[in-house]
Enzyme design. Structure first.
Site, PDB file in Angstrom:
ATOM      1  N   SER A 138       0.854  -1.186   0.000  1.00 40.76           N
ATOM      2  CA  SER A 138       0.000   0.000   0.000  1.00 40.76           C
ATOM      3  C   SER A 138       0.886   1.230   0.000  1.00 40.76           C
ATOM      4  O   SER A 138       2.011   1.192   0.517  1.00 40.76           O
ATOM      5  CB  SER A 138      -0.881   0.030   1.243  1.00 40.76           C
ATOM      6  OG  SER A 138      -1.484   1.305   1.363  1.00 40.76           O
ATOM      7  N   TYR A 151      -0.815  -0.238  10.314  1.00 38.43           N
ATOM      8  CA  TYR A 151      -1.030  -0.835   8.986  1.00 38.43           C
ATOM      9  C   TYR A 151       0.133  -0.477   8.060  1.00 38.43           C
ATOM     10  O   TYR A 151       0.693  -1.337   7.362  1.00 38.43           O
ATOM     11  CB  TYR A 151      -2.347  -0.286   8.447  1.00 38.43           C
ATOM     12  CG  TYR A 151      -2.713  -0.623   7.024  1.00 38.43           C
ATOM     13  CD1 TYR A 151      -3.215  -1.876   6.696  1.00 38.43           C
ATOM     14  CD2 TYR A 151      -2.591   0.335   6.006  1.00 38.43           C
ATOM     15  CE1 TYR A 151      -3.594  -2.170   5.381  1.00 38.43           C
ATOM     16  CE2 TYR A 151      -2.970   0.043   4.699  1.00 38.43           C
ATOM     17  CZ  TYR A 151      -3.469  -1.202   4.395  1.00 38.43           C
ATOM     18  OH  TYR A 151      -3.843  -1.487   3.101  1.00 38.43           O
TER      19      TYR A 151
HETATM   20  N1  LIG Z   1      -8.840  -0.583  -0.737  1.00 39.84           N
HETATM   21  C1  LIG Z   1      -7.782   0.202  -0.691  1.00 39.84           C
HETATM   22  O1  LIG Z   1      -7.891   1.426  -0.765  1.00 39.84           O
HETATM   23  C2  LIG Z   1      -6.401  -0.408  -0.591  1.00 39.84           C
HETATM   24  C3  LIG Z   1      -5.319   0.461  -0.729  1.00 39.84           C
HETATM   25  C4  LIG Z   1      -4.037  -0.062  -0.652  1.00 39.84           C
HETATM   26  C5  LIG Z   1      -3.865  -1.418  -0.434  1.00 39.84           C
HETATM   27  N2  LIG Z   1      -4.938  -2.237  -0.270  1.00 39.84           N
HETATM   28  C6  LIG Z   1      -4.687  -3.660  -0.033  1.00 39.84           C
HETATM   29  O2  LIG Z   1      -5.355  -4.419  -1.034  1.00 39.84           O
HETATM   30  C7  LIG Z   1      -5.592  -5.732  -0.538  1.00 39.84           C
HETATM   31  C8  LIG Z   1      -7.000  -6.143  -0.868  1.00 39.84           C
HETATM   32  O3  LIG Z   1      -7.940  -5.343  -0.145  1.00 39.84           O
HETATM   33  P1  LIG Z   1      -9.321  -4.855  -0.733  1.00 39.84           P
HETATM   34  O4  LIG Z   1      -9.231  -3.397  -0.915  1.00 39.84           O
HETATM   35  O5  LIG Z   1      -9.672  -5.687  -1.905  1.00 39.84           O
HETATM   36  O6  LIG Z   1     -10.319  -5.048   0.488  1.00 39.84           O
HETATM   37  P2  LIG Z   1     -11.257  -6.281   0.903  1.00 39.84           P
HETATM   38  O7  LIG Z   1     -12.219  -6.588  -0.164  1.00 39.84           O
HETATM   39  O8  LIG Z   1     -11.760  -5.936   2.259  1.00 39.84           O
HETATM   40  O9  LIG Z   1     -10.240  -7.493   1.002  1.00 39.84           O
HETATM   41  C9  LIG Z   1      -9.521  -7.838   2.127  1.00 39.84           C
HETATM   42  C10 LIG Z   1      -9.518  -9.333   2.152  1.00 39.84           C
HETATM   43  O10 LIG Z   1      -8.603  -9.839   3.116  1.00 39.84           O
HETATM   44  C11 LIG Z   1      -9.184 -10.987   3.651  1.00 39.84           C
HETATM   45  N3  LIG Z   1      -8.628 -11.323   4.947  1.00 39.84           N
HETATM   46  C12 LIG Z   1      -8.422 -10.508   6.000  1.00 39.84           C
HETATM   47  N4  LIG Z   1      -7.903 -11.193   7.007  1.00 39.84           N
HETATM   48  C13 LIG Z   1      -7.767 -12.484   6.597  1.00 39.84           C
HETATM   49  C14 LIG Z   1      -7.283 -13.676   7.202  1.00 39.84           C
HETATM   50  N5  LIG Z   1      -6.851 -13.669   8.435  1.00 39.84           N
HETATM   51  N6  LIG Z   1      -7.300 -14.813   6.469  1.00 39.84           N
HETATM   52  C15 LIG Z   1      -7.772 -14.828   5.215  1.00 39.84           C
HETATM   53  N7  LIG Z   1      -8.226 -13.715   4.590  1.00 39.84           N
HETATM   54  C16 LIG Z   1      -8.231 -12.562   5.281  1.00 39.84           C
HETATM   55  C17 LIG Z   1     -10.641 -10.646   3.785  1.00 39.84           C
HETATM   56  O11 LIG Z   1     -11.398 -11.828   3.868  1.00 39.84           O
HETATM   57  P3  LIG Z   1     -12.992 -11.826   4.204  1.00 39.84           P
HETATM   58  O12 LIG Z   1     -13.684 -11.566   2.892  1.00 39.84           O
HETATM   59  O13 LIG Z   1     -13.225 -13.202   4.712  1.00 39.84           O
HETATM   60  O14 LIG Z   1     -13.200 -10.751   5.216  1.00 39.84           O
HETATM   61  C18 LIG Z   1     -10.884  -9.899   2.501  1.00 39.84           C
HETATM   62  O15 LIG Z   1     -11.264 -10.760   1.455  1.00 39.84           O
HETATM   63  C19 LIG Z   1      -5.269  -5.679   0.961  1.00 39.84           C
HETATM   64  O16 LIG Z   1      -4.000  -6.227   1.169  1.00 39.84           O
HETATM   65  C20 LIG Z   1      -5.233  -4.202   1.260  1.00 39.84           C
HETATM   66  O17 LIG Z   1      -4.395  -3.907   2.361  1.00 39.84           O
HETATM   67  C21 LIG Z   1      -6.220  -1.754  -0.362  1.00 39.84           C
END
Ligand SMILES: NC(=O)c1ccc[n+]([C@@H]2O[C@H](COP(=O)([O-])OP(=O)(O)OC[C@H]3O[C@@H](n4cnc5c(N)ncnc54)[C@H](OP(=O)(O)O)[C@@H]3O)[C@@H](O)[C@H]2O)c1
Ligand SMILES: Cc1cc2nc3c(=O)[nH]c(=O)nc-3n(C[C@H](O)[C@H](O)[C@H](O)COP(=O)(O)OP(=O)(O)OC[C@H]3O[C@@H](n4cnc5c(N)ncnc54)[C@H](O)[C@@H]3O)c2cc1C
Lengths: 246, 455
Positions: A138, A151
């Site tokens: 990120s 984070y």
């Molecule tokens: N959205 C943003 O603005 C942003 C910006 C920079 C980086 N990111 C990164 O992008 C990646 C994807 O996030 P996203 O934005 O697509 O959000 P998201 O849809 O909330 O995805 C996060 C995922 O992580 C899974 N997860 C969390 N803890 C877990 C565990 N202990 N075991 C297995 N799975 C787990 C969640 O599973 P559940 O579905 O079961 O809850 C969820 O599917 C993350 O690494 C995040 O840090 C996001």
């Protein structure tokens, strides 16, 4: 036909990446912690053209299971061309400040867990002498900020970790890519008011990730302009940065 | 939860604050129906007026539920979540297309950027209404979440009353979670098309009559032409071509985009007049048959992302009505004359004959007759006066307006146009509502114009 493993496959960004691979007829191996949601995602990818979709359910914070999971992926796909590590949690920063245990759990999911998977996957790909590894970091990892440094430090740790791993695995022809998204409109950011040019859709970011998993750059900022935004933020002198509310 | 002001309908003439919730998985939806304020599903916001708005209440943004559940390529049966768009479906139909064996949407509106849920809730019709009926006619079943938390499977034989009420039910009977749709087999994804310039309304009806073996018909009308040339335009007819050429590549993204509101003066009487005259002349006097991709036939406007912003910050109205055949010989010229007299009109006026294939939907808009659709820039009172005149002509002819396009019809005109609205109202989920519904279900004669004032 590419063989691709995705960890955290129910994440919004991961789903959008998986759709692009499915459209090319890839073989997919998906890991997530919620079995029902995982099955919904798998059915979607089958209809969208994936040659095969296999799944495994696991809490990825439990690093003890990682070796078996990676072995499961290798057997299911009969080798592995690419892997994406996408899971993460945007924990409550205030809780992490008040409670060191909460802070360590946050580091566990966002740093230890991907670092462990990268190690197992890296060894596998090193042995087969090809493959492409991508992990979602990120822009929050580029400079610690008061509002989310717990984070951010986990994501920042991935930066150095992937740098070194890339250095090591490059000799075996394995690419390691750190994906640096900016603001993406996903469930993770549901609580944050959105709008404006800085916000991207999961599909926009996924297009970049999908391409990078084939070309293997060291760092992918997505959308591209974040490279320059973060360059400026990193270069701000401390006395200026301190005054900003970020 | 902060209220948001960015959920708009396509005409951009209504502004309102909403609480927005977005389920990412269907299992999250039941918990999102809670709270005091009424809820309403929101698809792609391609409805023009206020039928997809719920000011002061909650909008459930359905675009996170955009998955395929099953695709039976032998039978052409698809089961999909309600937030999947027709564009997404077409993308997959391209992928599986094989020479001589292709599947296509049984009915499609004039944009592919609508969700399946929205297509059901407005029971949309397309250029093939006279042969295929409405979208609801091709629905095998759907799953409907009611505010109590129960999920009902609805089909012509199971919960048949809710099935009928939900098709064309304007999102008021509950939340559609997923649907099973019968696709249509076509010989290829290419279209055989003819554009025919015609002189007046008689010619329009004659062309309609002689186009029985064309699945798709529609006419663009030059609405500034009056007198003997009233209703002149370009008649387009099309059908799926028999050819073994490889399918045309799908157009995944619009080629152009309109990133911001245009200045209000851009679409004035003069520019629109010039456009209409030029466009009419551009069509060849003698029809030329051609084979081409389907996108320009069905979705000409989809080539420009955000074309609705051409109308500037004040937005615009679309007026669409249908009048029964018996009255159409008088009503259609009267409608066109009212528009031509206002000299304010419409860049896009479309005339089509609707057929007599009955929809299962209780509140479906189409009836056998002629439908006219017009885009009118929002110029405040002047525009509202014109729309009221059009309403009077439609009502006098025993016709009705299309709720998907409407943001201001009076309760009286709505209730006369849809005489079974009270029967329908019995199926409305008490926790669901919309700006449109609060307006049109008020006692007839009530002065209310809905709770989002058009600006
Ligand atoms: N959205 C943003 O603005 C942003 C910006 C920079 C980086 N990111 C990164 O992008 C990646 C994807 O996030 P996203 O934005 O697509 O959000 P998201 O849809 O909330 O995805 C996060 C995922 O992580 C899974 N997860 C969390 N803890 C877990 C565990 N202990 N075991 C297995 N799975 C787990 C969640 O599973 P559940 O579905 O079961 O809850 C969820 O599917 C993350 O690494 C995040 O840090 C996001
Ligand atoms: C350029 C253009 C051309 C068009 N051409 C045609 C045409 O030829 N024929 C035609 O019939 N229409 C046409 N339309 C109108 C359009 O097809 C309808 O307004 C359609 O319903 C829009 O779908 P949407 O997904 O954007 O839904 P929205 O506009 O967001 O919502 C429409 C209604 O559907 C309800 N709804 C949405 N999802 C659900 C769900 N999951 N469960 C329950 N209710 C739900 C909403 O509550 C609302 O009442 C056109 C629109 C445009 C912009």
């Amino acid at each position: 036909m590419l063989k691709v493993a995705i960890f955290g496959a129910t994440s919004a960004i991961a789903q959008a990446v998986a759709r692009r691979f499915a459209g090319e007829g890839a073989r997919l191996f998906l890991v997530a912690r919620d079995a029902a949601r995982l099955e919904v995602v798998a059915a979607d990818l089958r209809a969208r053209g994936a040659a095969s979709v296999e799944t495994a359910t696991a809490d990825l914070a439990e690093t003890g299971g990682h070796a078996a999971l990676v072995e499961h992926a290798r057997l299911a796909l009969d080798g592995l061309d690419a892997a994406l590590i996408a899971h993460g949690t945007l924990g409550d920063q205030k809780a992490g400040e008040a409670d060191a245990g909460a802070m360590l759990r946050e580091l566990g999911v966002n740093f230890l867990s991907p670092a462990s998977l990268l190690t197992h996957l890296g060894n596998l790909m090193e042995a087969q002498r090809h493959g492409s590894l991508a992990v979602i970091g990120s822009v929050a990892g580029d400079r610690g900020r008061a509002s989310n440094y717990v984070y951010g430090s986990a994501k920042g740790g991935l930066r150095v970790f992937t740098q070194g791993l890339r250095h090591r695995l490059g000799r075996a022809g394995v690419a390691v890519t750190l994906v640096q998204p900016g603001f993406v409109d996903t469930p993770m950011t549901a609580a944050i008011p959105k709008g404006g040019p800085l916000w991207a859709t999961p599909d926009r970011v996924a297009a970049d990730i999908h391409r990078a998993m084939k070309t293997g750059p060291a760092i992918l900022y997505t959308p591209w302009f974040w490279r320059y935004v973060m360059l400026i933020i990193r270069l701000l002198p401390d006395f200026v940065f301190k005054r900003l509310k970020l | 939860m902060a209220l948001r002001d960015d959920m708009l309908s396509w005409g951009r003439a209504h502004r309102a604050l909403h609480e927005v919730r977005r389920p990412g998985f269907a299992e999250e939806a039941p918990a999102m129906l809670g709270g005091q304020a009424p809820v309403l599903a929101y698809g792609m916001g391609r409805s023009y007026g206020d039928s997809c708005l719920n000011p002061g209440g909650t909008l459930l943004d359905m675009r996170g539920l955009d998955r395929w559940i099953a695709f039976d390529q032998e039978a052409g049966l698809i089961e999909v979540e309600a937030g999947l768009t027709l564009a997404d479906i077409l993308e997959q139909l391209h992928r599986v297309a094989a020479p001589g064996r292709c599947w296509f949407l049984p009915v499609t509106p004039g944009t592919k950027f609508v969700t399946v849920g929205g297509a059901i809730a407005n029971d949309v019709h397309g250029k093939n209404h006279h042969t295929a009926g409405c979208f609801g006619h091709h629905l095998i079943s759907f799953r409907l979440l009611r505010s109590g938390g129960t999920v009902r499977r609805c089909s012509p034989t199971e919960n048949a009353d809710l099935f009928a009420a939900t098709i064309g039910g304007l999102g008021l009977t509950g939340l559609i979670l997923s649907a099973t749709i019968q696709l249509k087999p076509v010989p290829s994804l290419w279209m055989e098309v003819e554009d025919i310039r015609y002189r007046d309304l008689h010619a329009f009806h004659a062309l309609t009559a002689e186009s029985a073996d064309w699945d798709y018909t529609v006419a663009w009308v030059d609405c500034l032409a009056g007198g003997a040339e009233l209703g002149r335009g370009i008649f387009t007819r099309a059908r799926h071509a028999v050819t073994d050429r490889a399918p045309p590549p799908p157009r995944l993204a619009p080629r152009l985009s309109m990133p911001m509101d245009a200045p209000g003066f851009l679409l004035n009487g003069m520019t629109v007049g010039a456009f209409n005259a030029l466009y009419w002349r551009r069509a060849p006097e003698r029809p030329i048959r051609r084979i081409g991709p389907y996108e320009p036939v069905f979705y000409p406007l989809d080539a420009i992302r955000g074309w609705n912003r051409l109308y500037g910050v004040a937005g615009f109205y679309q007026y669409q009505c249908v009048v029964p055949h018996a009255a159409s010989a008088e009503a259609v010229p009267a409608l066109l004359r009212a528009v031509a007299e206002a000299r304010d009109a419409s860049f896009l006026a479309v005339l089509k004959t609707l057929g007599d294939v009955r929809s299962p939907g209780m509140l479906s808009f189409p009836m056998p007759g002629v439908t006219l659709a017009l885009d009118l820039p929002n110029r405040g009172t002047r525009t509202h006066d014109l729309l009221n005149r059009l309403d009077a002509i439609t009502a006098g002819a025993g016709g009705r307006i299309y709720p998907a396009k409407d943001g201001r019809v009076s309760p009286g005109d709505f209730q006369r146009g849809f005489p079974n609205w009270r029967d329908f109202a019995r199926h409305v989920d008490p926790h669901f509502s919309s700006s449109f519904w609060r307006r049109v279900s008020a006692p007839a004669g009530h002065p209310t114009r809905g709770d989002v004032a058009p600006c």
